[in-house]
Motif scaffolding. Structure first.
Motif, PDB file in Angstrom:
ATOM      1  N   LEU A 202       6.045   2.027  -1.933  1.00 31.90           N
ATOM      2  CA  LEU A 202       5.668   2.205  -3.336  1.00 31.90           C
ATOM      3  C   LEU A 202       5.464   0.855  -4.020  1.00 31.90           C
ATOM      4  O   LEU A 202       6.153  -0.115  -3.732  1.00 31.90           O
ATOM      5  CB  LEU A 202       6.757   2.974  -4.078  1.00 31.90           C
ATOM      6  CG  LEU A 202       7.108   4.365  -3.512  1.00 31.90           C
ATOM      7  CD1 LEU A 202       8.278   4.975  -4.300  1.00 31.90           C
ATOM      8  CD2 LEU A 202       5.894   5.305  -3.564  1.00 31.90           C
ATOM      9  N   GLN A 203       4.481   0.822  -4.921  1.00 32.23           N
ATOM     10  CA  GLN A 203       4.286  -0.327  -5.800  1.00 32.23           C
ATOM     11  C   GLN A 203       4.385   0.219  -7.223  1.00 32.23           C
ATOM     12  O   GLN A 203       3.623   1.113  -7.579  1.00 32.23           O
ATOM     13  CB  GLN A 203       2.906  -0.950  -5.567  1.00 32.23           C
ATOM     14  CG  GLN A 203       2.637  -2.145  -6.452  1.00 32.23           C
ATOM     15  CD  GLN A 203       1.293  -2.802  -6.140  1.00 32.23           C
ATOM     16  OE1 GLN A 203       0.321  -2.137  -5.813  1.00 32.23           O
ATOM     17  NE2 GLN A 203       1.243  -4.106  -6.254  1.00 32.23           N
ATOM     18  N   ASP A 204       5.330  -0.297  -7.993  1.00 33.93           N
ATOM     19  CA  ASP A 204       5.608   0.239  -9.338  1.00 33.93           C
ATOM     20  C   ASP A 204       5.775   1.762  -9.288  1.00 33.93           C
ATOM     21  O   ASP A 204       5.218   2.486 -10.126  1.00 33.93           O
ATOM     22  CB  ASP A 204       4.485  -0.137 -10.330  1.00 33.93           C
ATOM     23  CG  ASP A 204       4.241  -1.644 -10.364  1.00 33.93           C
ATOM     24  OD1 ASP A 204       5.232  -2.392 -10.224  1.00 33.93           O
ATOM     25  OD2 ASP A 204       3.077  -2.067 -10.508  1.00 33.93           O
ATOM     26  N   GLY A 205       6.488   2.249  -8.293  1.00 39.83           N
ATOM     27  CA  GLY A 205       6.781   3.676  -8.199  1.00 39.83           C
ATOM     28  C   GLY A 205       5.652   4.539  -7.660  1.00 39.83           C
ATOM     29  O   GLY A 205       5.779   5.757  -7.600  1.00 39.83           O
ATOM     30  N   LYS A 206       4.524   3.897  -7.302  1.00 42.23           N
ATOM     31  CA  LYS A 206       3.369   4.685  -6.835  1.00 42.23           C
ATOM     32  C   LYS A 206       2.907   4.206  -5.466  1.00 42.23           C
ATOM     33  O   LYS A 206       3.054   3.030  -5.129  1.00 42.23           O
ATOM     34  CB  LYS A 206       2.185   4.487  -7.804  1.00 42.23           C
ATOM     35  CG  LYS A 206       2.287   5.288  -9.065  1.00 42.23           C
ATOM     36  CD  LYS A 206       0.965   5.174  -9.820  1.00 42.23           C
ATOM     37  CE  LYS A 206       1.214   5.102 -11.307  1.00 42.23           C
ATOM     38  NZ  LYS A 206       0.384   4.169 -12.026  1.00 42.23           N
ATOM     39  N   LEU A 207       2.283   5.130  -4.719  1.00 41.08           N
ATOM     40  CA  LEU A 207       1.645   4.746  -3.457  1.00 41.08           C
ATOM     41  C   LEU A 207       0.353   3.999  -3.786  1.00 41.08           C
ATOM     42  O   LEU A 207      -0.346   4.364  -4.731  1.00 41.08           O
ATOM     43  CB  LEU A 207       1.303   5.997  -2.645  1.00 41.08           C
ATOM     44  CG  LEU A 207       2.482   6.839  -2.153  1.00 41.08           C
ATOM     45  CD1 LEU A 207       1.992   8.210  -1.693  1.00 41.08           C
ATOM     46  CD2 LEU A 207       3.233   6.138  -1.024  1.00 41.08           C
ATOM     47  N   ARG A 208       0.026   2.943  -3.022  1.00 38.32           N
ATOM     48  CA  ARG A 208      -1.270   2.286  -3.212  1.00 38.32           C
ATOM     49  C   ARG A 208      -2.345   3.202  -2.612  1.00 38.32           C
ATOM     50  O   ARG A 208      -2.078   3.934  -1.654  1.00 38.32           O
ATOM     51  CB  ARG A 208      -1.300   0.929  -2.504  1.00 38.32           C
ATOM     52  CG  ARG A 208      -0.297  -0.058  -3.087  1.00 38.32           C
ATOM     53  CD  ARG A 208      -0.570  -1.482  -2.648  1.00 38.32           C
ATOM     54  NE  ARG A 208      -0.441  -1.693  -1.212  1.00 38.32           N
ATOM     55  CZ  ARG A 208      -0.791  -2.814  -0.588  1.00 38.32           C
ATOM     56  NH1 ARG A 208      -1.322  -3.808  -1.270  1.00 38.32           N
ATOM     57  NH2 ARG A 208      -0.631  -2.952   0.716  1.00 38.32           N
TER      58      ARG A 208
END
Ligand code: ZN
Length: 313
Positions: A202-208
């Motif tokens: 996760l990046q900032d809680g999201k998948l790229r």
């Protein structure tokens, strides 16, 4: 007397022209911080990281401006954009498993972008470090099913990597730089990457975002391991070891021990210090410094003890 005046004027102007236009061009790299580490775009005219020129005679100019306004510096090379990009990639963690399109696919599907052929000189690798190059699927159907069924350990071809190794990555080749590796990358000036798999991180809680459809479109299969193509007739520089010479670029490695004279016989030459220190026309250069030797600058001497990577079209 009159002719003398004219003559000295011409001499003065040619001297000025020589000083301004034949000097090495130094650049201020663009730095990027990513989820897995950092990228230094050392020589780049790409809109996503257009490096500033440091030379006083080109105040405030970027490399893309220099390319379009002063084509003589680049041997009047044809093309609407500076064709190459040199990066230093410091991977603390793994980069995504990815693939790049060729010029034809990128031109059609990515707003006229260039495709991406790239190559890596391994500047440093931790003991036990690995790298992903290629896959184990036998044909396009297997590529598709292994990706769709997320059979990553079966699909991915992972190999050990050591300082000083060199890899040539053609479009369509599945690849990933893994954590603990520092590389100098020479590539086409393109920023098109299709992510096949990003380890579900996760990046900032999201998948790229992933680009599964495009990846399946462009991955070549089966993967065939190839040695980088070479061409002994490209350049007369002595003391430089050619690492690759393809249709898009040639790359050389050079080790300076005391002094090295470089004959700049290319339309332009990209130069990067990857280890040690050296000096060029009174300017001290260290690891991570980059410069361009323009067209017609002739012989230059680098003094010091350093390892360098050079490239040209
Ligand atoms: Zn890549």
């Amino acid at each position: 007397m009159y002719y003398m005046k004219i003559f000295s004027k011409i001499a003065l102007y040619s001297l000025l022209w020589y000083i301004i236009f034949m000097s090495p061009i130094f650049l201020k790299p663009t730095m990027k911080t990513l989820i897995w580490g950092t990228e230094q775009w050392g020589i780049s005219a790409h809109p996503n990281g257009d490096d500033k020129i440091e030379n006083e005679e080109f105040p405030g100019k970027t490399l893309s401006q220099l390319w379009s306004e002063n084509p003589e510096l680049f041997g009047n090379t044809k093309g609407d954009r500076f064709p190459l990009l040199t990066k230093i990639i410091d991977a603390r963690d793994d980069l995504s498993i990815q693939v790049h399109p060729d010029d034809e696919y990128a031109g059609k599907n990515e707003n006229g972008s260039l495709g991406k052929t790239e190559c890596w000189y391994i500047m440093d690798a931790k003991p036990g470090a690995t790298i992903v190059i290629g896959h184990n699927a036998k044909n396009p159907d297997e590529v598709k099913s292994m990706i769709e069924n997320r059979e990553w350990s079966k699909f991915i071809r992972e190999i050990p990597v050591h300082k000083g190794d060199f890899f040539f990555i053609e479009p369509g080749t599945v690849h990933a730089i893994k954590g603990g590796t520092v590389i100098l990358e020479t590539q086409q000036s393109s920023d098109i990457t299709y992510r096949v798999y990003d380890y579900d991180r996760l990046q900032d809680g999201k998948l790229r975002p992933l680009h599964v459809k495009q990846s399946i479109d462009v991955i070549t299969s089966p993967f065939v391991e190839k040695q980088p193509p070479l061409n002994s007739s490209k350049t007369v520089n002595t003391g430089l070891e050619q690492l690759v010479c393809c249709d898009l670029f040639a790359v050389w490695y050079g080790k300076i021990e005391g002094a090295m004279e470089i004959t700049q016989d290319q339309p332009f030459m990209l130069c990067s210090v990857i280890n040690g220190e050296c000096e060029l026309q009174g300017k001290k250069l260290v690891k991570g410094d980059h410069f361009i030797l323009p067209y017609g600058c002739g012989k230059v001497t680098l003094n010091g003890n350093a390892e360098m990577i050079f490239s040209s079209i």
